[in-house]
Design a protein around this motif. Structure first.
Motif, PDB file in Angstrom:
ATOM      1  N   ASP A  56       0.968  -1.206  -0.076  1.00 19.44           N
ATOM      2  CA  ASP A  56      -0.012  -0.045   0.070  1.00 19.44           C
ATOM      3  C   ASP A  56       0.916   1.245  -0.174  1.00 19.44           C
ATOM      4  OD1 ASP A  56      -2.078  -1.653  -0.090  1.00 19.44           O
ATOM      5  OD2 ASP A  56      -2.740  -1.133   1.918  1.00 19.44           O
ATOM      6  N   ALA A  57       1.904   1.375   0.788  1.00 16.87           N
ATOM      7  CA  ALA A  57       2.820   2.498   1.046  1.00 16.87           C
ATOM      8  C   ALA A  57       3.710   2.630  -0.417  1.00 16.87           C
ATOM      9  CB  ALA A  57       3.732   2.255   1.855  1.00 16.87           C
ATOM     10  N   ARG A  58       3.888   1.492  -1.196  1.00 20.81           N
ATOM     11  CA  ARG A  58       4.474   1.647  -2.499  1.00 20.81           C
ATOM     12  C   ARG A  58       3.599   2.075  -3.670  1.00 20.81           C
ATOM     13  NH1 ARG A  58       7.682  -3.358  -4.220  1.00 20.81           N
ATOM     14  NH2 ARG A  58       6.135  -4.623  -3.318  1.00 20.81           N
ATOM     15  N   ILE A  59       2.478   1.679  -3.554  1.00 20.24           N
ATOM     16  CA  ILE A  59       1.564   2.232  -4.349  1.00 20.24           C
ATOM     17  C   ILE A  59       1.281   3.423  -4.199  1.00 20.24           C
ATOM     18  CG2 ILE A  59      -0.875   2.076  -5.140  1.00 20.24           C
ATOM     19  CD1 ILE A  59      -0.868  -0.907  -4.441  1.00 20.24           C
ATOM     20  N   ARG A  60       1.107   3.943  -3.025  1.00 20.66           N
ATOM     21  CA  ARG A  60       0.996   5.566  -2.880  1.00 20.66           C
ATOM     22  C   ARG A  60       2.140   6.411  -3.299  1.00 20.66           C
ATOM     23  NH1 ARG A  60      -1.176   3.592   2.239  1.00 20.66           N
ATOM     24  NH2 ARG A  60       0.841   4.241   3.224  1.00 20.66           N
ATOM     25  N   ARG A  61       3.385   5.699  -3.112  1.00 22.78           N
ATOM     26  CA  ARG A  61       4.466   6.594  -3.356  1.00 22.78           C
ATOM     27  C   ARG A  61       4.609   6.717  -4.813  1.00 22.78           C
ATOM     28  NH1 ARG A  61       9.223   8.127  -1.579  1.00 22.78           N
ATOM     29  NH2 ARG A  61      11.093   8.074  -2.721  1.00 22.78           N
ATOM     30  N   ILE A  62       4.579   5.571  -5.811  1.00 17.66           N
ATOM     31  CA  ILE A  62       4.632   5.507  -7.216  1.00 17.66           C
ATOM     32  C   ILE A  62       3.423   6.102  -7.943  1.00 17.66           C
ATOM     33  CG2 ILE A  62       4.704   4.032  -9.148  1.00 17.66           C
ATOM     34  CD1 ILE A  62       7.406   4.068  -7.433  1.00 17.66           C
ATOM     35  N   ALA A  63       2.405   6.178  -7.328  1.00 16.47           N
ATOM     36  CA  ALA A  63       1.129   6.875  -7.916  1.00 16.47           C
ATOM     37  C   ALA A  63       1.298   8.287  -7.749  1.00 16.47           C
ATOM     38  CB  ALA A  63      -0.330   6.480  -7.115  1.00 16.47           C
ATOM     39  N   ARG A  64       2.005   8.904  -6.636  1.00 18.59           N
ATOM     40  CA  ARG A  64       2.278  10.046  -6.478  1.00 18.59           C
ATOM     41  C   ARG A  64       3.352  10.446  -7.182  1.00 18.59           C
ATOM     42  NH1 ARG A  64       6.009  12.151  -3.403  1.00 18.59           N
ATOM     43  NH2 ARG A  64       6.237  10.323  -2.192  1.00 18.59           N
ATOM     44  N   ILE A  65       4.564  10.037  -7.485  1.00 20.90           N
ATOM     45  CA  ILE A  65       5.644  10.611  -8.150  1.00 20.90           C
ATOM     46  C   ILE A  65       5.406  10.282  -9.637  1.00 20.90           C
ATOM     47  CG2 ILE A  65       7.821   9.644  -8.845  1.00 20.90           C
ATOM     48  CD1 ILE A  65       8.399   8.697  -6.206  1.00 20.90           C
ATOM     49  N   TYR A  66       4.889   9.450 -10.137  1.00 23.05           N
ATOM     50  CA  TYR A  66       4.474   9.510 -11.630  1.00 23.05           C
ATOM     51  C   TYR A  66       3.250   9.664 -12.057  1.00 23.05           C
ATOM     52  CZ  TYR A  66       8.757   6.813 -11.809  1.00 23.05           C
ATOM     53  OH  TYR A  66      10.038   6.462 -11.549  1.00 23.05           O
ATOM     54  N   ASP A  67       2.243  10.173 -11.069  1.00 17.77           N
ATOM     55  CA  ASP A  67       0.806  10.658 -11.282  1.00 17.77           C
ATOM     56  C   ASP A  67       0.088   9.616 -11.958  1.00 17.77           C
ATOM     57  OD1 ASP A  67      -1.249  12.477 -11.213  1.00 17.77           O
ATOM     58  OD2 ASP A  67      -0.901  13.635 -13.210  1.00 17.77           O
TER      59      ASP A  67
END
Length: 215
Positions: free
Chosen positions: A134-145
């Motif tokens: 979940d944390a990784r998804i949030r991070r990648i979603a934020r970085i790459y929109d």
């Protein structure tokens, strides 16, 4: 804090492994090598840097792996790449570059089987950074929109490539605790917290080593 340790960092995609490495590098006053390893290997081997980028931490097939390991075990060096397959050249040139970088002094090396390349070095601490999905998804979603489903797909594919590459070129298993000296969950500790734990571990290990030399 001064250190004589070389730190290798394996990481799940989206776990902030590289950012943790930069934090440690800043705290310890040492250099971090990530893509810089590719540039170094390209320069010293004479192979186009774009070729290294296209093959960066990507799996090959088992036949190529056998060729690579046979040649590497025979002691080939950076000036003997003529007539090898390109995957073979990239692998060997990168390993040569990793060893040369390590020979220059303490540093941080991110990914690319650096822990395996330096397994004969006494002053290496191999670290693996993982994190909750979940944390990784949030991070990648934020970085790459990206939407969450696209972020998860990107994570899954990248981790699979890294695992395949590592498992082919080493005698260990990517992300398995027994393959590394230290494994930490960055989603529980945060970037600064994870970096701090690694720095404390290194300081303690160097202190013990120094005491043993005085005995």
């Amino acid at each position: 804090m001064k250190t004589n340790t070389i730190i290798t960092i394996g990481r799940q995609y989206g776990s902030a492994g590289r950012e943790i490495g930069y934090k440690i590098a800043d705290d310890l006053g040492i250099k971090l090598y990530d893509k810089e390893m590719l540039a170094r290997a390209a320069k010293e081997s004479g192979i186009c840097e774009e070729i290294f980028e296209n093959h960066d931490e990507k799996p090959t097939n088992s036949f190529l792996y056998s060729l690579v390991m046979d040649t590497y075990s025979m002691g080939y060096t950076g000036n003997t790449y003529t007539d090898m397959l390109i995957n073979h050249k990239v692998f060997l040139a990168q390993f040569d570059a990793i060893k040369k970088i390590a020979d220059e002094g303490p540093c941080i090396l991110v990914g690319r089987c650096a822990d395996y390349a330096l397994e004969s070095y006494d002053n290496v601490v191999s670290v693996f950074i993982h994190a909750d999905m979940d944390a990784r998804i949030r991070r990648i979603a934020r970085i790459y929109d990206l939407p969450d489903n696209k972020a998860k797909d990107k994570i899954t594919k990248t981790d699979k490539k890294r695992a395949s590459y590592y498992n082919y070129y080493t005698n260990k298993r990517w992300s398995d605790a027994v393959s590394y000296e230290l494994c930490l969950n960055s989603s529980q500790l945060g970037i600064e917290g994870t970096a701090h734990i690694i720095e404390e571990y290194i300081a303690k290990k160097e202190s013990i080593s120094s005491e043993q030399r005085r005995i």
